[in-house]
Design an enzyme around this catalytic site. Structure first.
Site, PDB file in Angstrom:
ATOM      1  N   LYS A 125       0.867  -1.179   0.000  1.00 38.85           N
ATOM      2  CA  LYS A 125       0.000   0.000   0.000  1.00 38.85           C
ATOM      3  C   LYS A 125       0.899   1.222   0.000  1.00 38.85           C
ATOM      4  CE  LYS A 125      -4.351   1.061  -0.019  1.00 38.85           C
ATOM      5  NZ  LYS A 125      -5.489   0.334  -0.625  1.00 38.85           N
ATOM      6  N   ASP A 165      -6.793   4.438  -4.778  1.00 28.54           N
ATOM      7  CA  ASP A 165      -7.508   4.239  -3.509  1.00 28.54           C
ATOM      8  C   ASP A 165      -8.156   5.606  -3.236  1.00 28.54           C
ATOM      9  OD1 ASP A 165      -7.788   2.241  -1.100  1.00 28.54           O
ATOM     10  OD2 ASP A 165      -7.352   4.143  -0.142  1.00 28.54           O
TER      11      ASP A 165
HETATM   12  P1  NDP Z   1     -12.813   7.738  -3.185  1.00 25.47           P
HETATM   13  O1  NDP Z   1     -11.797   8.770  -2.893  1.00 25.47           O
HETATM   14  O2  NDP Z   1     -13.286   7.565  -4.581  1.00 25.47           O
HETATM   15  O3  NDP Z   1     -14.119   8.023  -2.289  1.00 25.47           O
HETATM   16  C1  NDP Z   1     -14.063   8.036  -0.911  1.00 25.47           C
HETATM   17  C2  NDP Z   1     -15.430   8.428  -0.381  1.00 25.47           C
HETATM   18  O4  NDP Z   1     -15.459   8.241   1.014  1.00 25.47           O
HETATM   19  C3  NDP Z   1     -15.774   9.884  -0.640  1.00 25.47           C
HETATM   20  O5  NDP Z   1     -17.152  10.019  -0.800  1.00 25.47           O
HETATM   21  C4  NDP Z   1     -15.301  10.550   0.645  1.00 25.47           C
HETATM   22  O6  NDP Z   1     -15.937  11.780   0.947  1.00 25.47           O
HETATM   23  C5  NDP Z   1     -15.672   9.511   1.673  1.00 25.47           C
HETATM   24  N1  NDP Z   1     -14.800   9.636   2.840  1.00 25.47           N
HETATM   25  C6  NDP Z   1     -13.438   9.569   2.860  1.00 25.47           C
HETATM   26  N2  NDP Z   1     -12.987   9.772   4.106  1.00 25.47           N
HETATM   27  C7  NDP Z   1     -14.078   9.952   4.866  1.00 25.47           C
HETATM   28  C8  NDP Z   1     -14.275  10.201   6.238  1.00 25.47           C
HETATM   29  N3  NDP Z   1     -13.238  10.300   7.092  1.00 25.47           N
HETATM   30  N4  NDP Z   1     -15.542  10.304   6.693  1.00 25.47           N
HETATM   31  C9  NDP Z   1     -16.598  10.187   5.831  1.00 25.47           C
HETATM   32  N5  NDP Z   1     -16.468   9.985   4.516  1.00 25.47           N
HETATM   33  C10 NDP Z   1     -15.237   9.862   4.056  1.00 25.47           C
HETATM   34  O7  NDP Z   1     -12.244   6.382  -2.590  1.00 25.47           O
HETATM   35  P2  NDP Z   1     -12.669   4.892  -2.941  1.00 25.47           P
HETATM   36  O8  NDP Z   1     -14.119   4.818  -3.220  1.00 25.47           O
HETATM   37  O9  NDP Z   1     -11.698   4.375  -3.924  1.00 25.47           O
HETATM   38  O10 NDP Z   1     -12.340   4.147  -1.557  1.00 25.47           O
HETATM   39  C11 NDP Z   1     -13.299   4.032  -0.505  1.00 25.47           C
HETATM   40  C12 NDP Z   1     -12.889   2.905   0.423  1.00 25.47           C
HETATM   41  O11 NDP Z   1     -12.815   1.684  -0.318  1.00 25.47           O
HETATM   42  C13 NDP Z   1     -11.521   3.064   1.097  1.00 25.47           C
HETATM   43  O12 NDP Z   1     -11.564   2.468   2.364  1.00 25.47           O
HETATM   44  C14 NDP Z   1     -10.609   2.238   0.197  1.00 25.47           C
HETATM   45  O13 NDP Z   1      -9.450   1.795   0.865  1.00 25.47           O
HETATM   46  C15 NDP Z   1     -11.533   1.079  -0.145  1.00 25.47           C
HETATM   47  N6  NDP Z   1     -11.191   0.326  -1.327  1.00 25.47           N
HETATM   48  C16 NDP Z   1     -11.090   0.930  -2.555  1.00 25.47           C
HETATM   49  C17 NDP Z   1     -10.803   0.183  -3.678  1.00 25.47           C
HETATM   50  C18 NDP Z   1     -10.814   0.774  -5.029  1.00 25.47           C
HETATM   51  O14 NDP Z   1     -10.725   0.001  -6.012  1.00 25.47           O
HETATM   52  N7  NDP Z   1     -10.919   2.077  -5.205  1.00 25.47           N
HETATM   53  C19 NDP Z   1     -10.513  -1.262  -3.569  1.00 25.47           C
HETATM   54  C20 NDP Z   1     -10.727  -1.822  -2.256  1.00 25.47           C
HETATM   55  C21 NDP Z   1     -11.020  -1.028  -1.182  1.00 25.47           C
HETATM   56  P3  NDP Z   1     -15.153  13.173   0.733  1.00 25.47           P
HETATM   57  O15 NDP Z   1     -15.149  13.391  -0.742  1.00 25.47           O
HETATM   58  O16 NDP Z   1     -15.957  14.155   1.494  1.00 25.47           O
HETATM   59  O17 NDP Z   1     -13.782  12.994   1.304  1.00 25.47           O
END
Ligand code: NDP
Length: 448
Positions: A125, A165
């Site tokens: 990571k 991510d």
């Molecule tokens: P993105 O950046 O596309 O989206 C993240 C989302 O989560 C946004 O809506 C963001 O809101 C919200 N968010 C982030 N931090 C917080 C917080 N502290 N409190 C509330 N909302 C929050 O990321 P991903 O969708 O790619 O990733 C989301 C999760 O999935 C993570 O845990 C990641 O590790 C996991 N993941 C992702 C993969 C992938 O292929 N992308 C694969 C496997 C796991 P805001 O815009 O306001 O920050």
């Protein structure tokens, strides 16, 4: 003291203040107890001490110039956690909360997740405490270029293959790939995944984590005589994972009534209009609050004091797809009181240990992150295969392979849970199935 307790004590002593990392390790160690008890020889070869320690942790300085001419300095990281099954593989996260503990917890989880996919990929990571929010496109590009100026020496298609991510999507991967190509003067398409379709990306990669989560959920419900059709669903977050989890849930006839971002959540009793969400989040990069001013009958609830208002909405299924520790014991109690039947972890470690235990004690099915969100990395590995073969599969071909992989992962979790008489505890099932695979590979490769 028994072996597990010795290892846990040492972990706490050596990693004081790295709460997320300790939490991730503790969850795995707690659930693999029956395997450890059956293998007293693990202690002599310090197998657990080796498996919880990253092979390598790289940290570096990232300097870049903002639009006003001011020089900015951020921290950059890459944790190459375990490479015994294949090249290191795992995403990059750009978020102000990124630190060593978060990198190590994500790297540790990734090792087990990647093992569950059945594909030849080790775990890693990386990321930075850089905050992409509010930055111009030119600032994002300069940051990504500077980040790659250091990262390039540690990665390669047979060494370590980063992906996206939180805060790292197709735009950032494009800038990172461009800089890597410039430095190396070579077109190594397989060095990064999540690339754009016109330069080596895979169809269905963008959708893969969210779709994969729903394929796993479909199988888990089916095994327990339930189905997605007609269920009410909450999806936290509104990023890559959340949007495509929502899309697939709707495809299966479920009604998604709420989504969120870090400022608050929207409740749409008529069912989320995903086109509006995509326009706000993927096109305008705006806030979810704007949904309430574009769609009738919607309530917007602002988050206050680290609370998670989305979990107070009544639903059958909750899909946490935002970030770590977004469901605590208090949230779990409300969800259970409101009749929740299943949780599907799209985010990494979104449910804390107390909440996991509460769900399991109350008969709620839990699809654990390292199994249920493995569709993203699995499809990244399919992207690597297409890059090496210099061809591209159709959307349907990739999606079909993804569905098969997720179905197999569910079966592995179910079989491990059955073998150790753990009922429907798929959390332990996933940890045991993954641990058995990684530990076998480590033992086979000797003490290195
Ligand atoms: P993105 O950046 O596309 O989206 C993240 C989302 O989560 C946004 O809506 C963001 O809101 C919200 N968010 C982030 N931090 C917080 C917080 N502290 N409190 C509330 N909302 C929050 O990321 P991903 O969708 O790619 O990733 C989301 C999760 O999935 C993570 O845990 C990641 O590790 C996991 N993941 C992702 C993969 C992938 O292929 N992308 C694969 C496997 C796991 P805001 O815009 O306001 O920050």
């Amino acid at each position: 003291m028994n072996y597990l307790d010795i290892v846990l004590e040492r972990l706490n002593k050596q990693n004081a203040n790295q709460h997320e990392y300790i939490q991730a390790v503790q969850e795995v160690l707690d659930s693999i107890k029956p395997v450890i008890n059956a293998h007293p020889e693990f202690e002599k070869s310090a197998l657990l001490e080796r498996i919880i320690e990253p092979e390598r942790l790289i940290s570096f300085r990232v300097c870049w110039v903002d639009d006003s001419g001011q020089v900015q300095v951020n921290k950059g990281y890459r944790v190459q956690f375990n490479g015994c099954i294949g090249p290191y593989k795992g995403g990059l996260r750009f978020h102000p909360s990124v630190n060593e503990s978060i990198m190590k917890f994500l790297g540790f989880e990734q090792v087990f997740k990647n093992a569950l996919t059945g594909l030849p990929i080790g775990g890693a990571k990386g990321g930075s405490d850089f905050d992409p929010k509010g930055k111009s496109d030119a600032e994002i590009m300069r940051f990504c270029q500077s980040f790659m100026n250091e990262l390039y020496r540690h990665i390669g298609q047979d060494i370590d293959v980063p992906a996206g991510d939180i805060g790292v999507g197709e735009r950032e991967i494009g800038y990172l790939f461009g800089q890597f190509r410039k430095i190396k003067n070579a077109y190594e398409a397989g060095v990064l995944t999540g690339k754009g379709l016109v330069y080596g990306g895979s169809l269905a990669r963008k959708e893969a984590t969210g779709y994969g989560l729903l394929y796993f959920m479909r199988e888990m419900l089916k095994a327990n005589n339930m189905e997605l059709a007609g269920k009410t669903v909450l999806v936290s977050g509104s990023g890559n994972v959340a949007i495509y989890a929502c899309e697939k849930a709707q495809h299966y006839g479920a009604k998604v009534v709420a989504m969120s971002d870090s400022n608050g959540c929207i409740y749409d009793p008529n069912g989320i209009n995903l086109d509006v969400i995509k326009q706000i989040k993927e096109v305008e990069r705006g806030r979810i609050k704007e949904y309430a001013s574009r769609v009738n009958g919607v309530t917007y609830i602002e988050s206050q004091n680290e609370q998670h208002p989305i979990w107070q909405i009544k639903a059958d299924i909750a899909l946490p797809c935002a970030t770590q520790n977004e469901i605590n014991l208090e949230d779990a109690k409300i969800l259970v009181a409101n009749g929740v039947k299943a949780i599907g972890e799209g985010a990494n470690m979104p449910t804390n240990i107390e909440a996991i235990n509460y769900f399991l004690e109350n008969g709620v099915l839990l699809a654990p992150a390292k199994a249920a969100n493995a569709g993203g990395v699995a499809t990244s590995a399919l992207e690597m295969s297409q890059n090496s073969m210099r061809l591209s599969w159709t959307f349907e071909e990739v999606d079909k392979k993804l569905d098969r992989i997720m179905t197999n992962i569910f079966e592995s979790c179910q079989n491990a849970a059955r073998e150790y008489s753990l009922g429907t505890n798929y959390v332990a099932g996933a940890n045991i199935a993954a641990f058995e695979k990684v530990s076998k590979a480590m033992i086979a490769q000797g003490i290195i």
